[in-house]
Design a protein around this motif. Sequence first.
Motif, PDB file in Angstrom:
ATOM      1  N   ILE A   1      83.256  30.079  59.566  1.00 25.49           N
ATOM      2  CA  ILE A   1      82.072  31.306  60.567  1.00 25.49           C
ATOM      3  C   ILE A   1      82.401  32.779  60.405  1.00 25.49           C
ATOM      4  CG2 ILE A   1      81.445  30.923  63.176  1.00 25.49           C
ATOM      5  CD1 ILE A   1      82.931  28.119  63.600  1.00 25.49           C
ATOM      6  N   PRO A   2      81.245  33.245  60.524  1.00 29.75           N
ATOM      7  CA  PRO A   2      81.341  34.238  59.768  1.00 29.75           C
ATOM      8  C   PRO A   2      81.914  35.184  61.614  1.00 29.75           C
ATOM      9  CG  PRO A   2      79.026  33.497  59.735  1.00 29.75           C
ATOM     10  CD  PRO A   2      79.503  32.447  59.747  1.00 29.75           C
ATOM     11  N   VAL A   3      82.651  36.409  60.849  1.00 30.39           N
ATOM     12  CA  VAL A   3      83.879  37.278  61.901  1.00 30.39           C
ATOM     13  C   VAL A   3      84.715  35.909  62.372  1.00 30.39           C
ATOM     14  CG1 VAL A   3      83.657  38.090  64.048  1.00 30.39           C
ATOM     15  CG2 VAL A   3      81.964  38.635  62.355  1.00 30.39           C
ATOM     16  N   LEU A   4      84.699  35.338  62.941  1.00 25.16           N
ATOM     17  CA  LEU A   4      85.295  34.223  63.318  1.00 25.16           C
ATOM     18  C   LEU A   4      86.919  33.908  62.844  1.00 25.16           C
ATOM     19  CD1 LEU A   4      82.822  32.616  66.409  1.00 25.16           C
ATOM     20  CD2 LEU A   4      83.995  34.550  66.425  1.00 25.16           C
ATOM     21  N   GLU A   5      86.569  33.204  61.269  1.00 24.41           N
ATOM     22  CA  GLU A   5      87.073  32.432  61.446  1.00 24.41           C
ATOM     23  C   GLU A   5      87.865  33.189  59.759  1.00 24.41           C
ATOM     24  OE1 GLU A   5      86.074  27.098  61.646  1.00 24.41           O
ATOM     25  OE2 GLU A   5      85.423  28.792  59.879  1.00 24.41           O
ATOM     26  N   LYS A   6      89.572  33.157  60.215  1.00 25.12           N
ATOM     27  CA  LYS A   6      89.721  33.683  58.299  1.00 25.12           C
ATOM     28  C   LYS A   6      90.281  32.596  58.227  1.00 25.12           C
ATOM     29  CE  LYS A   6      88.166  37.934  59.143  1.00 25.12           C
ATOM     30  NZ  LYS A   6      87.611  38.653  58.515  1.00 25.12           N
ATOM     31  N   MET A   7      90.132  33.080  56.559  1.00 30.85           N
ATOM     32  CA  MET A   7      91.579  31.918  55.120  1.00 30.85           C
ATOM     33  C   MET A   7      92.566  32.643  54.593  1.00 30.85           C
ATOM     34  SD  MET A   7      89.313  29.414  52.751  1.00 30.85           S
ATOM     35  CE  MET A   7      89.302  30.680  51.357  1.00 30.85           C
ATOM     36  N   VAL A   8      93.669  31.845  54.606  1.00 30.26           N
ATOM     37  CA  VAL A   8      94.125  32.329  53.077  1.00 30.26           C
ATOM     38  C   VAL A   8      94.826  31.367  52.202  1.00 30.26           C
ATOM     39  CG1 VAL A   8      96.805  32.561  53.505  1.00 30.26           C
ATOM     40  CG2 VAL A   8      95.681  33.337  55.425  1.00 30.26           C
ATOM     41  N   LYS A   9      94.514  31.867  51.225  1.00 29.47           N
ATOM     42  CA  LYS A   9      94.714  30.910  49.673  1.00 29.47           C
ATOM     43  C   LYS A   9      96.119  30.889  49.783  1.00 29.47           C
ATOM     44  CE  LYS A   9      90.955  31.835  47.116  1.00 29.47           C
ATOM     45  NZ  LYS A   9      90.321  32.063  46.208  1.00 29.47           N
ATOM     46  N   VAL A  10      96.326  29.480  49.592  1.00 27.48           N
ATOM     47  CA  VAL A  10      97.610  28.684  49.057  1.00 27.48           C
ATOM     48  C   VAL A  10      97.077  28.078  47.591  1.00 27.48           C
ATOM     49  CG1 VAL A  10      99.455  27.816  49.185  1.00 27.48           C
ATOM     50  CG2 VAL A  10      98.210  29.089  51.145  1.00 27.48           C
ATOM     51  N   ASN A  11      98.624  28.393  46.294  1.00 26.43           N
ATOM     52  CA  ASN A  11      98.150  27.933  45.379  1.00 26.43           C
ATOM     53  C   ASN A  11      99.528  26.437  44.910  1.00 26.43           C
ATOM     54  OD1 ASN A  11      98.608  26.906  42.335  1.00 26.43           O
ATOM     55  ND2 ASN A  11      97.978  29.462  42.160  1.00 26.43           N
ATOM     56  N   LEU A  12      98.248  25.765  44.857  1.00 30.00           N
ATOM     57  CA  LEU A  12      99.634  24.505  44.976  1.00 30.00           C
ATOM     58  C   LEU A  12     100.120  23.945  43.210  1.00 30.00           C
ATOM     59  CD1 LEU A  12      97.427  22.209  46.742  1.00 30.00           C
ATOM     60  CD2 LEU A  12      99.322  23.799  47.807  1.00 30.00           C
TER      61      LEU A  12
ATOM     62  N   ARG B   1      91.035  30.211  63.251  1.00 26.31           N
ATOM     63  CA  ARG B   1      89.829  30.986  64.284  1.00 26.31           C
ATOM     64  C   ARG B   1      89.867  31.512  65.134  1.00 26.31           C
ATOM     65  NH1 ARG B   1      86.502  25.731  65.853  1.00 26.31           N
ATOM     66  NH2 ARG B   1      86.516  25.629  63.023  1.00 26.31           N
ATOM     67  N   LEU B   2      89.633  33.087  64.821  1.00 25.79           N
ATOM     68  CA  LEU B   2      90.387  33.755  66.499  1.00 25.79           C
ATOM     69  C   LEU B   2      91.713  33.593  66.553  1.00 25.79           C
ATOM     70  CD1 LEU B   2      87.610  33.292  69.109  1.00 25.79           C
ATOM     71  CD2 LEU B   2      87.945  34.801  68.068  1.00 25.79           C
ATOM     72  N   GLY B   3      92.411  34.129  65.725  1.00 23.53           N
ATOM     73  CA  GLY B   3      93.685  34.220  64.830  1.00 23.53           C
ATOM     74  C   GLY B   3      94.721  32.368  65.284  1.00 23.53           C
ATOM     75  N   ARG B   4      93.697  31.868  65.935  1.00 22.05           N
ATOM     76  CA  ARG B   4      94.371  30.436  65.681  1.00 22.05           C
ATOM     77  C   ARG B   4      94.514  29.604  64.762  1.00 22.05           C
ATOM     78  NH1 ARG B   4      96.733  28.426  70.449  1.00 22.05           N
ATOM     79  NH2 ARG B   4      95.898  30.008  73.012  1.00 22.05           N
ATOM     80  N   TYR B   5      95.507  29.071  64.264  1.00 24.13           N
ATOM     81  CA  TYR B   5      95.762  27.707  62.851  1.00 24.13           C
ATOM     82  C   TYR B   5      94.849  26.585  63.346  1.00 24.13           C
ATOM     83  CZ  TYR B   5      97.080  23.611  59.823  1.00 24.13           C
ATOM     84  OH  TYR B   5      97.283  23.043  59.350  1.00 24.13           O
ATOM     85  N   THR B   6      93.586  26.492  62.755  1.00 25.00           N
ATOM     86  CA  THR B   6      92.305  25.204  62.767  1.00 25.00           C
ATOM     87  C   THR B   6      93.297  23.831  61.500  1.00 25.00           C
ATOM     88  OG1 THR B   6      90.944  26.260  61.317  1.00 25.00           O
ATOM     89  CG2 THR B   6      91.451  26.191  64.423  1.00 25.00           C
ATOM     90  N   GLY B   7      93.563  24.638  60.302  1.00 21.09           N
ATOM     91  CA  GLY B   7      94.004  22.754  59.613  1.00 21.09           C
ATOM     92  C   GLY B   7      93.450  23.729  57.837  1.00 21.09           C
ATOM     93  N   VAL B   8      93.870  22.647  57.337  1.00 19.19           N
ATOM     94  CA  VAL B   8      93.620  23.625  55.848  1.00 19.19           C
ATOM     95  C   VAL B   8      92.212  22.525  55.645  1.00 19.19           C
ATOM     96  CG1 VAL B   8      94.976  23.128  53.706  1.00 19.19           C
ATOM     97  CG2 VAL B   8      96.421  22.738  55.715  1.00 19.19           C
ATOM     98  N   ARG B   9      91.959  23.270  54.332  1.00 18.52           N
ATOM     99  CA  ARG B   9      90.538  23.207  53.872  1.00 18.52           C
ATOM    100  C   ARG B   9      89.974  22.975  52.579  1.00 18.52           C
ATOM    101  NH1 ARG B   9      85.962  25.783  57.069  1.00 18.52           N
ATOM    102  NH2 ARG B   9      86.888  25.016  59.658  1.00 18.52           N
ATOM    103  N   GLY B  10      89.956  21.787  51.585  1.00 21.56           N
ATOM    104  CA  GLY B  10      89.171  22.451  50.352  1.00 21.56           C
ATOM    105  C   GLY B  10      90.066  21.165  49.747  1.00 21.56           C
ATOM    106  N   PRO B  11      89.968  21.269  48.498  1.00 22.97           N
ATOM    107  CA  PRO B  11      89.185  21.715  47.648  1.00 22.97           C
ATOM    108  C   PRO B  11      87.871  22.289  47.583  1.00 22.97           C
ATOM    109  CG  PRO B  11      90.120  20.096  45.813  1.00 22.97           C
ATOM    110  CD  PRO B  11      90.411  19.818  47.415  1.00 22.97           C
ATOM    111  N   GLY B  12      87.182  22.624  46.364  1.00 24.18           N
ATOM    112  CA  GLY B  12      85.691  23.298  47.059  1.00 24.18           C
ATOM    113  C   GLY B  12      84.853  23.722  47.258  1.00 24.18           C
ATOM    114  N   LEU B  13      83.940  23.931  48.317  1.00 20.57           N
ATOM    115  CA  LEU B  13      83.042  24.299  48.973  1.00 20.57           C
ATOM    116  C   LEU B  13      83.302  24.437  50.484  1.00 20.57           C
ATOM    117  CD1 LEU B  13      80.837  26.171  49.061  1.00 20.57           C
ATOM    118  CD2 LEU B  13      78.895  24.391  50.044  1.00 20.57           C
ATOM    119  N   ILE B  14      83.897  25.282  50.817  1.00 21.88           N
ATOM    120  CA  ILE B  14      84.239  25.865  51.949  1.00 21.88           C
ATOM    121  C   ILE B  14      83.477  26.874  52.867  1.00 21.88           C
ATOM    122  CG2 ILE B  14      86.237  26.535  53.569  1.00 21.88           C
ATOM    123  CD1 ILE B  14      86.831  24.122  52.018  1.00 21.88           C
ATOM    124  N   ILE B  15      82.984  26.703  53.568  1.00 24.69           N
ATOM    125  CA  ILE B  15      82.207  26.897  54.660  1.00 24.69           C
ATOM    126  C   ILE B  15      82.283  28.093  56.297  1.00 24.69           C
ATOM    127  CG2 ILE B  15      80.029  27.922  56.287  1.00 24.69           C
ATOM    128  CD1 ILE B  15      78.708  25.777  53.920  1.00 24.69           C
TER     129      ILE B  15
END
Length: 246
Positions: free
Chosen positions: A49-60, A33-47
């Motif tokens: 925040i437009p523009v503010l949050e970015k997600m990097v997907k990792v395969n386990l 969020r704004l370049g800062r790490y905020t946590g790990v989410r998943g699996p399932g539905l992830i929402i």
Amino acid sequence: MFQLPLVLLVLIVMVAINSIKILREYERGVIFRLGRYTGVRGPGLIILIPVLEKMVKVNLRTFVMDVPPQDVITKDNVSVKVNAVVYFRVMEPNKAVLEVEDFYYATSQLAQTTLRSILGQFELDEVLSNREKINHDLQDVLDSQTDPWGVKVSSVEMKHVDLPTEMQRAMAKQAEAERERRAKIINADGEMQSAQKLHEASEIMAQNPLTIQIRYLQTLNQIANDKTNTIVFPMSLENIGSLFKK
């Protein structure tokens, strides 16, 4: 007048679609969020925040990485080419994203250097005969070095050891000489056992002279079964002397 709300509606729908992410059971999303790490989410539905949050997907799931052939000089100064396969998986997605740029490429390069350094501590005979020990050492070293990245190396297996042609010929000659040595030893053991049995048999025959006559008869029986024109009848000098005396 109606075009502007329509454009806004389209933009809102597009932003909503881009904000909704669905992660599979074996995937996790590292959120910034704004370049800062905020946590790990998943699996399932992830929402997001437009523009503010970015997600990097990792395969386990477990990665199977083929280590290309490496030129290795063993402890006894023999040059060989060795390739291997590494099994690893991401245990902590946040570390795999934050601590290293590309954990797959980093693990691949680390596996190549570790393969050369570990095999350089063993002689050629040990590389060929103690593969399980070498695989275990490789796995321990790689696992300890990738642990700060959140990567767990579960197994390392050497697939093929390519020897120089001259070394293959030398090993073939050595194996042939070893087999000849074993054959000579086995033959010598057989001669020794045969001599011992003959010695024991001669002692038994010496106790009763009739046993020699029985052996003569057995020999004649064996000769009679053979379809030959000439039969040699063995007879001892004692028997011939007794005939002349009579």
